[in-house]
Design a protein around this motif. Structure first.
Motif, PDB file in Angstrom:
ATOM      1  N   TRP A 141       0.783  -1.237   0.000  1.00  0.00           N
ATOM      2  CA  TRP A 141       0.000   0.000   0.000  1.00  0.00           C
ATOM      3  C   TRP A 141       0.821   1.298   0.000  1.00  0.00           C
ATOM      4  N   CYS A 142       2.112   1.180  -0.278  1.00  0.00           N
ATOM      5  CA  CYS A 142       2.937   2.399  -0.141  1.00  0.00           C
ATOM      6  C   CYS A 142       3.367   3.011  -1.479  1.00  0.00           C
ATOM      7  N   MET A 143       3.376   2.222  -2.560  1.00  0.00           N
ATOM      8  CA  MET A 143       4.054   2.632  -3.791  1.00  0.00           C
ATOM      9  C   MET A 143       3.122   3.479  -4.657  1.00  0.00           C
ATOM     10  N   ILE A 144       2.722   4.630  -4.164  1.00  0.00           N
ATOM     11  CA  ILE A 144       1.626   5.365  -4.806  1.00  0.00           C
ATOM     12  C   ILE A 144       1.974   5.921  -6.188  1.00  0.00           C
ATOM     13  N   HIS A 145       3.258   6.215  -6.419  1.00  0.00           N
ATOM     14  CA  HIS A 145       3.641   6.778  -7.727  1.00  0.00           C
ATOM     15  C   HIS A 145       4.122   5.698  -8.698  1.00  0.00           C
ATOM     16  N   GLY A 146       4.092   4.448  -8.260  1.00  0.00           N
ATOM     17  CA  GLY A 146       4.650   3.374  -9.073  1.00  0.00           C
ATOM     18  C   GLY A 146       6.168   3.302  -8.906  1.00  0.00           C
ATOM     19  N   TYR A 147       6.737   2.293  -9.564  1.00  0.00           N
ATOM     20  CA  TYR A 147       8.165   2.001  -9.405  1.00  0.00           C
ATOM     21  C   TYR A 147       9.009   2.824 -10.376  1.00  0.00           C
ATOM     22  N   LYS A 148      10.224   3.001 -10.011  1.00  0.00           N
ATOM     23  CA  LYS A 148      11.249   3.635 -10.848  1.00  0.00           C
ATOM     24  C   LYS A 148      10.781   4.996 -11.380  1.00  0.00           C
ATOM     25  N   HIS A 149      10.134   5.757 -10.526  1.00  0.00           N
ATOM     26  CA  HIS A 149       9.710   7.097 -10.946  1.00  0.00           C
ATOM     27  C   HIS A 149      10.974   7.948 -11.092  1.00  0.00           C
ATOM     28  N   PRO A 150      11.198   8.524 -12.281  1.00  0.00           N
ATOM     29  CA  PRO A 150      12.492   9.195 -12.505  1.00  0.00           C
ATOM     30  C   PRO A 150      12.777  10.315 -11.507  1.00  0.00           C
ATOM     31  N   GLU A 151      11.748  11.073 -11.127  1.00  0.00           N
ATOM     32  CA  GLU A 151      12.002  12.197 -10.205  1.00  0.00           C
ATOM     33  C   GLU A 151      12.333  11.700  -8.790  1.00  0.00           C
ATOM     34  N   LEU A 152      11.680  10.623  -8.395  1.00  0.00           N
ATOM     35  CA  LEU A 152      11.944  10.096  -7.047  1.00  0.00           C
ATOM     36  C   LEU A 152      13.337   9.481  -6.984  1.00  0.00           C
TER      37      LEU A 152
END
Ligand code: PLP
Length: 399
Positions: A41-52
Motif C-alpha cells: 500500500w505504499c508505492m503510490i507513484h509506481g516504481y522507478k519514478h524518474p524524479e523520485l
C-alpha cells in the motif's frame, strides 16, 4: 536464508522473484505483473519514478544519513516544514522514525507521557478498535485486535492496558463513560481499517470520538500510516476531523525508503515543553530523519500536489464502483469500496485459495488474506490496467 513475513516457512510457497519494476509493473523473469497492492500500500507513484530516483541520487551525492541527535539537516527541516504546511490546524510538531510501527509506538508513548508529565499516573489505558492493526511491535500489538497476526500475546493473558470497541457510536459512548478517567488516548485507523479486513466506517463515528475526547480530556490519535495521502479518497482523514496526534508512513515516502512521522498538535507539544528534563520525549531511532528518506518524501509530496492525485483517486474510486457494484456471486459476502481501496469479502477463505497463482497468469500481482481479496493500486494506474485488475478478480469467480 531469508525468514519471510507472516509465513509458515515449512510449507511456504516460493515467492515470486522480482528482477525489475517500472510504473505499476513488477517483472519476474517470465511475467509482467500489475502490482494491485502497491507493495503493501505504499508505492503510490509506481516504481522507478524518474524524479523520485533522482531525488535519492542527488541527496546521496551529499550525504545519505546523519543522526538527528545533536545534528540536523536541510531535508529533515524542509520535510517537517512541509508537513506543517500541508497538515490541517496546529499539527505542527513532527517526530520522525523509520517505520509505521515505530511511529505508532511514539504516538502511544507521547499520549502516556503527556499525562505523566502532568503528574497524572492513572491514565494508563488506551482505547482502540476491534479489528485494529497498528503494527507488529509489542505495544502496537497490544492496542491492535487481530488474533491472526498477534496471537502470541495470549502468553500474557488478558490485556491490561488496551480496550477494543467496535466502530459503533453506542459502544464508543459506553467505553468513554466507563473508562474515561483511565484513558490517555483513543487510537484509530480512521475510516478504513486495513489489515483487519479493509473495513470501512462512517465519519460520524470519528466526529463523536472527537467530541468525547474533548469532553473527557483524552487524546485522539489517527494512525494514517495506511490511509494518509489519499487512500480513503480524502487527502488525510485528519482534514475532516482533527486528531491530537497524526501518524504517517508508507506513502509519505512514496514507498521508496522506510520512513514515518508522528505529528503532534500544539497542546501535546506543550505538554512536553518545560524546564524539567524529565518531561522530554525519550525516543530516538537511529534512522529518524534519514536524509534520503526526507528528500524522497519531499519529492513525493511535490508530485502528489502537482499532478492532482486527489482527482486520480476519485477516478479510481469511480471505476471501482463501475466495475464491481453489480458483480454478484453467492460466495461473496460483501464488496466494499473507498477511495483507492476495493475489497471483496468472501464467506469462506478457502474460496480464495489459488487466487494468487491465477492472478499471476493473468498479469496481476495480488495478495489476498483470510477472506479478503482486495486492491490498493498505485495512483498512477491507467483505466485499462485497473479494469484488468478487476476483470481478473471477476474471472476467478466466473471460471
Ligand atoms: C494502519 C497501520 N499502522 C501501522 C502499520 C505499520 O507500519 P510498518 O509496517 O511500516 O511498521 C501499518 C502497516 O501495514 C498499518 O497499516
Amino acid at each position: 536464508m531469508i525468514w519471510y513475513p507472516y509465513e509458515q516457512m515449512k510449507h511456504m510457497k516460493q515467492p515470486y522473484k522480482i528482477v525489475d519494476a517500472n510504473g505499476v509493473y513488477l517483472y519476474t523473469k517470465d511475467q509482467k505483473l500489475i502490482d494491485s497492492v502497491s507493495s503493501w500500500w505504499c508505492m503510490i507513484h509506481g516504481y522507478k519514478h524518474p524524479e523520485l530516483t533522482a531525488a535519492i541520487k542527488e541527496q546521496a551525492d551529499h550525504f545519505s544519513h546523519v543522526m538527528l541527535g545533536g545534528l540536523t539537516h536541510e531535508p529533515a527541516e524542509r520535510l517537517a516544514q512541509k508537513l506543517q504546511d500541508i497538515l490541517p490546524g496546529d499539527l505542527n510538531y513532527c517526530f520522525f522514525s523509520d517505520s509505521g510501527s515505530v511511529a505508532v509506538e511514539v504516538a502511544l508513548k507521547m499520549a502516556l507521557q503527556y499525562y505523566m508529565n502532568r503528574g497524572d499516573k492513572k491514565r494508563t489505558k488506551v482505547l482502540a478498535l476491534t479489528h485494529a492493526y497498528h503494527g507488529d511491535t509489542f505495544k502496537t500489538m497490544e492496542v491492535g485486535d487481530d488474533e491472526d497476526y498477534h496471537f502470541v500475546l495470549e502468553a500474557y493473558g488478558p490485556k491490561q492496558n488496551a480496550i477494543n470497541i467496535p466502530t459503533e457510536i453506542s459502544a464508543l459512548e459506553k467505553a468513554f463513560h466507563q473508562y474515561h478517567a483511565e484513558l490517555n488516548c483513543f487510537i484509530v485507523e480512521p475510516l478504513l481499517q486495513g489489515a483487519g479486513g479493509m473495513r470501512m466506517y462512517d465519519i460520524s463515528f470519528l466526529k463523536r470520538a472527537r467530541e468525547l475526547c474533548d469532553q473527557y480530556g483524552v487524546l485522539l490519535i489517527f494512525d494514517e500510516v495506511a490511509t494518509g495521502f489519499g487512500r480513503t479518497g480524502n487527502r488525510f482523514v485528519a482534514d475532516l476531523v482533527q486528531p491530537d496526534i497524526l501518524v504517517l508512513g508508507k506513502a509519505l515516502v512514496g514507498g521508496y525508503i522506510g520512513h514515518a512521522a508522528t505529528v503532534a498538535n500544539q497542546k501535546v507539544f506543550d505538554g512536553f515543553y518545560s524546564d524539567d528534563d524529565r518531561h522530554a520525549l525519550m525516543h530516538g531511532p537511529t534512522f529518524m530523519g534519514n536524509a534520503l528518506a526526507c528528500s524522497v518524501a519531499l519529492k513525493s509530496i511535490e508530485i502528489f500536489e502537482r499532478e492532482h492525485y486527489m482527482e486520480k483517486i476519485k477516478k479510481i474510486e469511480a471505476i471501482s464502483h463501475r466495475e464491481l457494484d453489480d458483480f454478484h456471486d453467492e460466495r461473496i459476502k460483501e464488496i466494499r469500496i473507498m477511495g483507492g481501496c476495493a475489497c471483496i469479502e468472501v464467506y469462506d477463505p478457502a474460496v480464495l485459495e489459488g487466487y494468487q497463482e491465477f492472478a499471476y497468469k493473468h498479469g496481476v500481482f495480488s495478495r489476498p488474506f483470510l477472506s479478503y481479496l482486495y486492491s490498493m493500486v498505485p495512483y498512477i494506474i491507467t483505466e485499462e490496467e485497473l479494469v484488468q485488475v478487476f476483470s481478473t478478480m471477476k474471472a476467478w469467480f466466473q471460471q
